[in-house]
Design a protein around this motif. Structure first.
Motif, short mmCIF file in Angstrom:
data_model
loop_
_atom_site.label_atom_id
_atom_site.label_comp_id
_atom_site.label_asym_id
_atom_site.label_seq_id
_atom_site.Cartn_x
_atom_site.Cartn_y
_atom_site.Cartn_z
N TYR A 69 0.84 -1.20 0.00
CA TYR A 69 0.00 0.00 0.00
C TYR A 69 0.87 1.25 0.00
CZ TYR A 69 -3.10 -3.35 2.43
OH TYR A 69 -3.83 -4.44 2.81
N PRO A 70 0.44 2.37 -0.45
CA PRO A 70 -0.66 2.56 -1.40
C PRO A 70 -0.15 2.45 -2.83
CG PRO A 70 0.13 4.71 -0.71
CD PRO A 70 0.98 3.66 0.01
N ILE A 71 -1.00 1.97 -3.66
CA ILE A 71 -0.73 1.93 -5.10
C ILE A 71 -1.64 3.00 -5.70
CG2 ILE A 71 -0.73 0.54 -7.20
CD1 ILE A 71 1.22 -0.45 -5.00
N THR A 72 -1.07 4.04 -6.22
CA THR A 72 -1.87 5.14 -6.76
C THR A 72 -2.27 4.85 -8.20
OG1 THR A 72 0.04 6.32 -7.61
CG2 THR A 72 -0.60 6.79 -5.31
N GLU A 73 -3.20 5.63 -8.70
CA GLU A 73 -3.63 5.48 -10.10
C GLU A 73 -2.45 5.69 -11.05
OE1 GLU A 73 -7.12 7.70 -11.24
OE2 GLU A 73 -8.08 7.26 -9.32
N THR A 74 -1.61 6.66 -10.76
CA THR A 74 -0.44 6.94 -11.59
C THR A 74 0.49 5.73 -11.61
OG1 THR A 74 -0.60 9.27 -10.99
CG2 THR A 74 1.48 8.54 -11.95
N MET A 75 0.72 5.15 -10.44
CA MET A 75 1.59 3.97 -10.35
C MET A 75 0.97 2.80 -11.10
SD MET A 75 2.55 4.43 -6.34
CE MET A 75 3.26 2.82 -6.10
N SER A 76 -0.33 2.59 -10.93
CA SER A 76 -1.03 1.50 -11.63
C SER A 76 -0.91 1.64 -13.13
CB SER A 76 -2.51 1.48 -11.25
OG SER A 76 -2.66 1.09 -9.91
N ALA A 77 -1.05 2.87 -13.61
CA ALA A 77 -0.94 3.10 -15.05
C ALA A 77 0.48 2.86 -15.53
CB ALA A 77 -1.38 4.53 -15.37
N LYS A 78 1.46 3.33 -14.77
CA LYS A 78 2.86 3.18 -15.15
C LYS A 78 3.29 1.71 -15.17
CE LYS A 78 7.47 4.80 -13.92
NZ LYS A 78 8.27 5.63 -13.04
N LEU A 79 2.78 0.93 -14.24
CA LEU A 79 3.18 -0.48 -14.09
C LEU A 79 2.08 -1.44 -14.53
CD1 LEU A 79 4.87 -0.07 -10.60
CD2 LEU A 79 6.04 -0.33 -12.80
N LYS A 80 1.20 -0.97 -15.40
CA LYS A 80 0.01 -1.74 -15.78
C LYS A 80 0.33 -3.17 -16.22
CE LYS A 80 -4.11 -1.45 -18.62
NZ LYS A 80 -4.91 -0.64 -19.53
N TYR A 86 -1.83 -9.64 -10.99
CA TYR A 86 -2.09 -9.60 -9.55
C TYR A 86 -3.42 -8.94 -9.24
CZ TYR A 86 2.80 -10.77 -9.39
OH TYR A 86 4.01 -11.40 -9.57
N LYS A 87 -4.07 -9.46 -8.20
CA LYS A 87 -5.30 -8.85 -7.70
C LYS A 87 -4.93 -7.74 -6.74
CE LYS A 87 -8.00 -13.05 -8.06
NZ LYS A 87 -8.77 -14.06 -7.37
N GLY A 88 -5.94 -7.01 -6.33
CA GLY A 88 -5.73 -5.95 -5.36
C GLY A 88 -7.00 -5.16 -5.18
N THR A 89 -6.88 -4.08 -4.46
CA THR A 89 -7.98 -3.15 -4.30
C THR A 89 -7.60 -1.87 -5.03
OG1 THR A 89 -7.07 -2.22 -2.28
CG2 THR A 89 -8.55 -4.12 -2.04
N LYS A 90 -8.41 -0.86 -4.90
CA LYS A 90 -8.13 0.41 -5.57
C LYS A 90 -6.74 0.94 -5.22
CE LYS A 90 -9.88 5.09 -6.05
NZ LYS A 90 -10.82 6.08 -5.55
N ASN A 91 -6.31 0.75 -3.98
CA ASN A 91 -5.04 1.32 -3.52
C ASN A 91 -4.00 0.30 -3.09
OD1 ASN A 91 -5.87 4.03 -3.85
ND2 ASN A 91 -7.09 3.85 -1.99
N SER A 92 -4.17 -0.96 -3.50
CA SER A 92 -3.21 -1.98 -3.07
C SER A 92 -3.00 -3.01 -4.17
CB SER A 92 -3.68 -2.68 -1.80
OG SER A 92 -4.78 -3.52 -2.08
N VAL A 93 -1.92 -3.75 -4.02
CA VAL A 93 -1.66 -4.90 -4.88
C VAL A 93 -1.41 -6.08 -3.95
CG1 VAL A 93 0.81 -4.40 -5.13
CG2 VAL A 93 -0.34 -5.81 -6.83
N HIS A 94 -1.94 -7.26 -4.34
CA HIS A 94 -1.83 -8.46 -3.51
C HIS A 94 -0.93 -9.48 -4.18
CE1 HIS A 94 -6.12 -7.45 -1.86
NE2 HIS A 94 -5.22 -6.53 -1.57
N PHE A 95 0.06 -9.94 -3.43
CA PHE A 95 0.96 -10.98 -3.92
C PHE A 95 0.62 -12.28 -3.20
CE2 PHE A 95 3.54 -7.00 -4.06
CZ PHE A 95 3.48 -6.83 -5.44
#
Length: 125
Positions: A69-80, A86-95
């Motif tokens: 946590y937190p995974i921001t929208e910008t980070m999600s887009a950059k590392l899409k 991986y699954k996650g929520t709006k602000n997280s990634v789950h390993f």
């Protein structure tokens, strides 16, 4: 009866089953390799890594995964592409615990978060 609250990351990791502890340590090491000057802490009952007085990233162990946590929208887009599996929520990634920890991806996430984290000078506090 009072619930145990970890005060250090070592204490936090020790509360998990023996087979999960090395995975949590891998995540911790990946974060520290990306930000060697980070100060370790516990915040919101989760391992937290601070730099210059500001939090950078948190992680938490769960029954079937470790979350970052937190995974921001910008980070999600950059590392899409890298995050696609991986699954996650709006602000997280789950390993998932049943797969190897993606330490290179964790480092990329931390580096992306560092770009977004405002750097507060210790002198200004």
């Amino acid at each position: 009866m009072e619930t145990f609250k970890a005060k250090t990351i070592d204490e936090y990791i020790a509360t998990f089953p023996v087979e999960v502890r090395p995975l949590l340590e891998e995540v911790r090491e990946a974060i520290l390799n990306a930000i060697p000057d980070a100060e370790e802490a516990i915040s919101y009952d989760m391992p937290t890594f601070n730099l210059n007085g500001s939090y950078v990233i948190y992680f938490a162990g769960w029954k079937k995964h470790i979350a970052l946590y937190p995974i921001t929208e910008t980070m999600s887009a950059k590392l899409k592409e890298e995050l696609a599996g991986y699954k996650g929520t709006k602000n997280s990634v789950h390993f998932p615990l049943n797969k190897p920890m993606p330490v290179d991806l964790i480092a990329k996430i931390v580096e992306a978060k560092l770009i977004e984290t405002p750097r507060r000078s210790k002198a200004r506090r």
